[in-house]
Design an enzyme around this catalytic site. Sequence first.
Site, PDB file in Angstrom:
ATOM      1  N   GLU D  29       7.822   5.180  -5.795  1.00  0.00           N
ATOM      2  CA  GLU D  29       8.435   4.355  -4.759  1.00  0.00           C
ATOM      3  C   GLU D  29       9.281   3.255  -5.391  1.00  0.00           C
ATOM      4  O   GLU D  29       8.771   2.432  -6.139  1.00  0.00           O
ATOM      5  CB  GLU D  29       7.338   3.729  -3.890  1.00  0.00           C
ATOM      6  CG  GLU D  29       6.612   4.762  -3.057  1.00  0.00           C
ATOM      7  CD  GLU D  29       5.213   4.341  -2.636  1.00  0.00           C
ATOM      8  OE1 GLU D  29       4.924   3.136  -2.618  1.00  0.00           O
ATOM      9  OE2 GLU D  29       4.406   5.247  -2.357  1.00  0.00           O
ATOM     10  N   SER D  69       4.522   8.249   0.089  1.00  0.00           N
ATOM     11  CA  SER D  69       3.695   9.452   0.255  1.00  0.00           C
ATOM     12  C   SER D  69       3.071   9.779  -1.086  1.00  0.00           C
ATOM     13  O   SER D  69       3.408  10.766  -1.735  1.00  0.00           O
ATOM     14  CB  SER D  69       4.580  10.616   0.732  1.00  0.00           C
ATOM     15  OG  SER D  69       5.260  10.303   1.928  1.00  0.00           O
ATOM     16  N   GLU D  70       2.149   8.931  -1.502  1.00  0.00           N
ATOM     17  CA  GLU D  70       1.586   9.073  -2.848  1.00  0.00           C
ATOM     18  C   GLU D  70       0.927  10.425  -3.070  1.00  0.00           C
ATOM     19  O   GLU D  70       1.039  11.007  -4.144  1.00  0.00           O
ATOM     20  CB  GLU D  70       0.571   7.960  -3.137  1.00  0.00           C
ATOM     21  CG  GLU D  70       1.168   6.588  -3.406  1.00  0.00           C
ATOM     22  CD  GLU D  70       1.454   5.790  -2.141  1.00  0.00           C
ATOM     23  OE1 GLU D  70       1.269   6.352  -1.031  1.00  0.00           O
ATOM     24  OE2 GLU D  70       1.867   4.632  -2.256  1.00  0.00           O
ATOM     25  N   PHE D  93       0.518  -0.063  -7.488  1.00  0.00           N
ATOM     26  CA  PHE D  93      -0.767  -0.737  -7.689  1.00  0.00           C
ATOM     27  C   PHE D  93      -1.871   0.314  -7.805  1.00  0.00           C
ATOM     28  O   PHE D  93      -1.907   1.249  -7.013  1.00  0.00           O
ATOM     29  CB  PHE D  93      -1.070  -1.678  -6.523  1.00  0.00           C
ATOM     30  CG  PHE D  93      -0.111  -2.827  -6.456  1.00  0.00           C
ATOM     31  CD1 PHE D  93      -0.350  -3.992  -7.166  1.00  0.00           C
ATOM     32  CD2 PHE D  93       1.056  -2.739  -5.720  1.00  0.00           C
ATOM     33  CE1 PHE D  93       0.548  -5.052  -7.126  1.00  0.00           C
ATOM     34  CE2 PHE D  93       1.967  -3.792  -5.676  1.00  0.00           C
ATOM     35  CZ  PHE D  93       1.711  -4.956  -6.381  1.00  0.00           C
ATOM     36  N   ASP D  95      -4.753   0.325  -6.965  1.00  0.00           N
ATOM     37  CA  ASP D  95      -5.564   0.384  -5.750  1.00  0.00           C
ATOM     38  C   ASP D  95      -5.105   1.528  -4.838  1.00  0.00           C
ATOM     39  O   ASP D  95      -5.899   2.063  -4.072  1.00  0.00           O
ATOM     40  CB  ASP D  95      -5.453  -0.933  -4.998  1.00  0.00           C
ATOM     41  CG  ASP D  95      -5.569  -2.135  -5.923  1.00  0.00           C
ATOM     42  OD1 ASP D  95      -6.550  -2.852  -5.831  1.00  0.00           O
ATOM     43  OD2 ASP D  95      -4.675  -2.337  -6.790  1.00  0.00           O
ATOM     44  N   ILE D  97      -4.531   4.377  -5.532  1.00  0.00           N
ATOM     45  CA  ILE D  97      -5.177   5.636  -5.886  1.00  0.00           C
ATOM     46  C   ILE D  97      -5.986   6.132  -4.686  1.00  0.00           C
ATOM     47  O   ILE D  97      -6.227   7.343  -4.546  1.00  0.00           O
ATOM     48  CB  ILE D  97      -6.107   5.442  -7.105  1.00  0.00           C
ATOM     49  CG1 ILE D  97      -6.567   6.779  -7.665  1.00  0.00           C
ATOM     50  CG2 ILE D  97      -7.319   4.584  -6.767  1.00  0.00           C
ATOM     51  CD1 ILE D  97      -5.497   7.543  -8.356  1.00  0.00           C
ATOM     52  N   HIS D 139      -5.102  -5.052  -3.845  1.00  0.00           N
ATOM     53  CA  HIS D 139      -3.965  -5.025  -4.779  1.00  0.00           C
ATOM     54  C   HIS D 139      -4.321  -5.597  -6.142  1.00  0.00           C
ATOM     55  O   HIS D 139      -3.427  -5.862  -6.935  1.00  0.00           O
ATOM     56  CB  HIS D 139      -2.798  -5.854  -4.216  1.00  0.00           C
ATOM     57  CG  HIS D 139      -1.912  -5.148  -3.263  1.00  0.00           C
ATOM     58  ND1 HIS D 139      -2.308  -4.765  -2.011  1.00  0.00           N
ATOM     59  CD2 HIS D 139      -0.615  -4.737  -3.362  1.00  0.00           C
ATOM     60  CE1 HIS D 139      -1.298  -4.180  -1.373  1.00  0.00           C
ATOM     61  NE2 HIS D 139      -0.267  -4.141  -2.177  1.00  0.00           N
TER      62      HIS D 139
HETATM   63  C1  TPP Z   1      -0.335   3.229   0.395  1.00  0.00           C
HETATM   64  C2  TPP Z   1       0.634   2.193  -0.033  1.00  0.00           C
HETATM   65  N1  TPP Z   1       1.660   2.549  -0.819  1.00  0.00           N
HETATM   66  C3  TPP Z   1       2.555   1.620  -1.226  1.00  0.00           C
HETATM   67  C4  TPP Z   1       2.430   0.313  -0.852  1.00  0.00           C
HETATM   68  C5  TPP Z   1       3.410  -0.740  -1.362  1.00  0.00           C
HETATM   69  N2  TPP Z   1       4.183  -1.261  -0.248  1.00  0.00           N
HETATM   70  C6  TPP Z   1       3.855  -2.392   0.386  1.00  0.00           C
HETATM   71  S1  TPP Z   1       4.831  -2.700   1.702  1.00  0.00           S
HETATM   72  C7  TPP Z   1       5.732  -1.300   1.375  1.00  0.00           C
HETATM   73  C8  TPP Z   1       6.863  -0.937   2.269  1.00  0.00           C
HETATM   74  C9  TPP Z   1       6.375  -0.673   3.643  1.00  0.00           C
HETATM   75  O1  TPP Z   1       7.438  -0.278   4.427  1.00  0.00           O
HETATM   76  P1  TPP Z   1       7.292  -0.225   5.981  1.00  0.00           P
HETATM   77  O2  TPP Z   1       6.066   0.512   6.348  1.00  0.00           O
HETATM   78  O3  TPP Z   1       8.570   0.257   6.523  1.00  0.00           O
HETATM   79  O4  TPP Z   1       7.040  -1.743   6.411  1.00  0.00           O
HETATM   80  P2  TPP Z   1       8.017  -2.979   6.215  1.00  0.00           P
HETATM   81  O5  TPP Z   1       7.673  -3.599   4.903  1.00  0.00           O
HETATM   82  O6  TPP Z   1       9.394  -2.494   6.308  1.00  0.00           O
HETATM   83  O7  TPP Z   1       7.652  -3.886   7.337  1.00  0.00           O
HETATM   84  C10 TPP Z   1       5.256  -0.620   0.277  1.00  0.00           C
HETATM   85  C11 TPP Z   1       5.815   0.605  -0.273  1.00  0.00           C
HETATM   86  C12 TPP Z   1       1.335  -0.004  -0.035  1.00  0.00           C
HETATM   87  N3  TPP Z   1       1.102  -1.263   0.357  1.00  0.00           N
HETATM   88  N4  TPP Z   1       0.461   0.933   0.362  1.00  0.00           N
END
Ligand code: TPP
Lengths: 331, 331, 336, 336
Positions: D29, D69-70, D93, D95, D97, D139
Amino acid sequence: MDTAQGLIMKQSKTELLSAYRGMRTIRIFEDRMHVEFAGGGVPGFVHLYAGQEASAVGVCANLTDADILLNTHRAHGPAIARGADIFAVAKEIYCRGDGLCRGRGGSAHLHDVKSGLWGANSGVGSGVALGCGAALAARNNETGGIAVALVGDGGANQGVFLEAMNLASIWKLPVVIMVENNGYAEATAADYAIAGGDIHKRAAAFDMPGVVVDGHDYFAVYDAVLEAAERARAGHGPSLIEAKQRRYYGHFEGDAQSYRPKGEVEEYRKNRDCLKQFRQKVILDDLIATAELDAIDGEVGELIDRVYADAIAAPFPSEGEFMQYIYATDT
Amino acid sequence: MDTAQGLIMKQSKTELLSAYRGMRTIRIFEDRMHVEFAGGGVPGFVHLYAGQEASAVGVCANLTDADILLNTHRAHGPAIARGADIFAVAKEIYCRGDGLCRGRGGSAHLHDVKSGLWGANSGVGSGVALGCGAALAARNNETGGIAVALVGDGGANQGVFLEAMNLASIWKLPVVIMVENNGYAEATAADYAIAGGDIHKRAAAFDMPGVVVDGHDYFAVYDAVLEAAERARAGHGPSLIEAKQRRYYGHFEGDAQSYRPKGEVEEYRKNRDCLKQFRQKVILDDLIATAELDAIDGEVGELIDRVYADAIAAPFPSEGEFMQYIYATDT
Amino acid sequence: MSKKTYRQAINEGLVQEMHRDPSVILIGEDVAGGAGAGGDVDAWGGPMAVTKGLLSEFGPKRVLDTPISEAAYMGLAIGAAASGLRPVADLMFNDFIGVCFDQIVNQAAKYRYMYGGQDRIPLTVRTMIGAGLGISSQHSQCLYPVFSYFAGLKVVIPSGPYDAKGLLASAIRDDDPVIFCEHKMLYEMVEEVPDEPYAIPFGEAKFVREGEDVTIVALSRMVHIAMEAAESLAKEGIGCEVIDPRTTTPLDTESIIESVEETGRLVIVDEAGPRCGMASEIAAVVAEEAFSALNAPIIKVTPPYTPIPAAPNLEKLYIPDAGQVITAVHKVMGRE
Amino acid sequence: MSKKTYRQAINEGLVQEMHRDPSVILIGEDVAGGAGAGGDVDAWGGPMAVTKGLLSEFGPKRVLDTPISEAAYMGLAIGAAASGLRPVADLMFNDFIGVCFDQIVNQAAKYRYMYGGQDRIPLTVRTMIGAGLGISSQHSQCLYPVFSYFAGLKVVIPSGPYDAKGLLASAIRDDDPVIFCEHKMLYEMVEEVPDEPYAIPFGEAKFVREGEDVTIVALSRMVHIAMEAAESLAKEGIGCEVIDPRTTTPLDTESIIESVEETGRLVIVDEAGPRCGMASEIAAVVAEEAFSALNAPIIKVTPPYTPIPAAPNLEKLYIPDAGQVITAVHKVMGRE
Ligand SMILES: Cc1ncc(C[n+]2csc(CCOP(=O)(O)OP(=O)(O)O)c2C)c(N)n1
Ligand SMILES: Cc1ncc(C[n+]2csc(CCOP(=O)(O)OP(=O)(O)O)c2C)c(N)n1
Ligand SMILES: [Mg+2]
Ligand SMILES: [Mg+2]
């Protein structure tokens, strides 16, 4: 029905003023947070909701005390919209001892059982699954409550979200899935990450209604959620709403946002802003006077000053509390 | 084109005979396994593929050496269809030392790199994700290969499957998703567990073509896979095929199957059986003589006798090998 | 009191708790079996028939068959628990934690703490552990050490029918998320089990056998292997105290330390993996807190550091046996 | 040779390995950032800018931004690795996992074994560990003990820029799945790092400091906490040998044992959890294999058994500090 008169036939003037106050409160709260963060002193990652206010406020205007709202990591706006004590919200963001979660959660984890606010979860996408649980319990216990799960365009690509859509559908759970498509997941465009670009089209795959609305238009959000909530309350099962919107700040504070097209935010601020749209609509027939709205702005400004002063002055959690609240027996 | 003549215009007689042989081989192999299992001596859980032969054979008739087939836990049929050494297949099911996976995998994990057969995985639903990787590598390395991922109706409810559909679509990966909807995930009906009942409708949600075919009809499967494979090879991205079918035995050996409606299997055996359907179609114009097909049946019967005799006589893995193959340096 | 299998004891425990408290619900893949299929309902009760009959007794509002969507239904179970229900969620094989790990270790385990004590999560996850059926590396693991890594969960590993029923009652009544690990090779084990409900408290190890020379801590199915070894060692005049911790979180370190302080020697027998497993954990506790009592190295008897093979002969090598325990005891006794 | 941060060392390591071997690809990501967004591409390089510039240098065929989509992209990475590519998959992170655990511990770790040695899975998973940023319990974890539980994986925990670059090269060149754990509080740490590529072998602990009185095994960021304590203890005349295992699988038990055989005393400092963690594992190894050399209990300095709080003052209490290490050393020296 696009006159103030028409709008007031659906929602009372009090309701409309309260919606406006909610959006303005979030806006000023977040604008101020942006400034305070830059000045230092706010711990952790902070994701601001400014720009997206109509989404959470439009949802919450449809919720009762028996309902549950599932928050996301972009948590401040929905928490305020749901009516969580804004002083405790600010204190939680500052990780203070009497914050909403006693300083253990911080900005991304605002959760307030007594206001029917769950989450947020910093692992994105889980809200729908947890919401299914709230919905099942509400149905089993006949509370009449429903759950509304907020999820971002990014979170909508998590497997658990997709699984939960299916589960909610086959069990006709009273849950509304509200996808806040703000165009980005961090620095990645929704158009890139979502096959076909449309999240609402996924609803059909799981045999539920799916609609798309302008997430900057309080009234559009309100109407879509009203219909979905009624469906849920009537026992007809889940719905999906995709509300297209944009955040005014970065993914989190500190994000330089160079990935965004030039002028995007300015354009949204100028022509799509939820507060501007709202004001334009309600003052058409002078049913709500500009002065009334301006007065709210002033009151909110003062409130937010007090909220920040209070939060900044508040003490961190006491060290003796460190190991409390792990298990139910640690009270 | 529903005459033998017509069919032979698409696939050569050799190809048709080979397809028939494949299906018959699987059928006799599985019928025999059913008997052997009941008699004891087959370790672990054993999921038989009898009834579903047209599905794997129809897929594999479209695959080249550069392609990868992702197997499921119902692994015997696809392994045989893909051309894995049937002696080694049987030995692996019996967990013998020179089985396909040296006795470490067993019935549910048949995997044979040299035949382009991957998996199976006993955690259902992962195949599509792994297949995306094979597809990406094939594209990066310009091998011309594609991946076909088999997954059950049950596995199609796993988050990773849904995530992978999206990923495959946005990257236009050369992958075909073949959902073998045999009506059940263990003792749970697909109609209950799949919202709306139709898995192929999920394709639209992820912006790819989705079709449904009779999984007992070799020709229907062949045609659908041909089209999807061509699309993948041409760089136009993934497709989803839902092939409706039924297994003739239980979920695994030992399953009393009381959840199945009475007469269901008999009905399928009588009116839908893939071997019967195939024979009916190809002998229409006497282009393939009944005798030719009967001769194959006889040959296959003898082969399977030898396969079982060989497998049962084969030794278990040597104990010295126990810790081999954990890391790449353990050769 | 009557003789019951581990399977029957668990089934009976579930039935009694569901009668006792209407907020207890059961949820998982084929916990009934037959949903939508057109034949018998309540056809399976899980692949091992442990929950058979519950749908018929409690109805579809309380016994819910799910799609194969562990992440979603575990999340749902957490949400239901936060709403005051007491879900018993079935994970079938503990290896499938792979597809719902986030729900268990990031959501359920941290829910109460991260939100500052606002909630209780009375969730029980029933799941099968252990090797012995020849079903290879993705269906045979013992993952309670991994669950135990995460504060906020409680982890239960009953070694027989009596404990299974009593610990299950405690799990269901507990206000925290509990992972209840049933060893699949124990379902046929028979023991006297009271007919009425009873609860065995968490964090209290069971002294399965008294002995003065060596403390053997054994977990889950390994209790029986340790007992086999202990009987044989008794004939040589070596007295083994066999302790079954019964729960790995909370872990009754006091009982273990107390015993080691008497015997001065410790052997730990565990079917879970050797690296960062419970055997290492227990060894570390003793090496820190009862060091001065130790007269010999602490010996771990565990499987080797490898995935689990399908082949029955290799799987047998994988699982610790009484011979290995005897060797370890000889070693700590200085009789090599 | 020049001074580089941990971040720069990792970035440089990636660049050099990608030049060295065209089969190395990067996936995750926002590993580039900006995909489809209409502004700058290569805008992020991950949230900590560690992979910044790689898209520009290697192009979109080798540097791939993914949806959130891990599970899918980890599965894809495994499939690509089985096909001969060498994916470096970013988990952001550790976490997270939670949402792709199956792919890592059931697929990647077991792929080679379960299929009888047919495959090699040259996959590297880069991921951030550790507390210190006030980002709460989902995190901030250190999950390398959990990864280490599973045979088939290799696990790397570089404590500084030099090790990070050299161990990353080994990880990428390795034919097995490697979890490469970067401590998020070390990205700004500066050290002399060779400009040319070099590989540090796995399973070789680093003797960070020599000493005769006490062996301190410290992991990841804790190496620096241990060093701080050791400097201070030196002034009291206590000589601490500080050992950094650098990889937890394979674990260099020989070096640790060798040192304990000299010093007779062991303190282990780890930021990972106390239950079934690496500190327990190392204690257990020594209690079994070097028992006779021990003159004192083995003391673990770890966080308490709790989720990680967001509040900076509580988080500070959570993370082990030099004071705790000094207390532990005093204890094993009998100077309480
Ligand atoms: C399972 C997971 N993967 C990656 C992340 C890292 N992360 C935190 S916010 C984010 C983006 C989220 O995008 P969206 O759902 O569109 O919400 P927005 O931040 O745009 O409000 C990511 C990739 C996470 N928190 N949880
Ligand atoms: C992640 C996961 N959950 C549950 C199971 C247990 N299980 C094994 S096979 C099976 C049913 C699979 O159904 P389907 O995908 O339709 O394949 P079929 O058995 O019908 O061929 C289940 C639930 C599993 N193997 N993996
Ligand atoms: Mg977004
Ligand atoms: Mg099926």
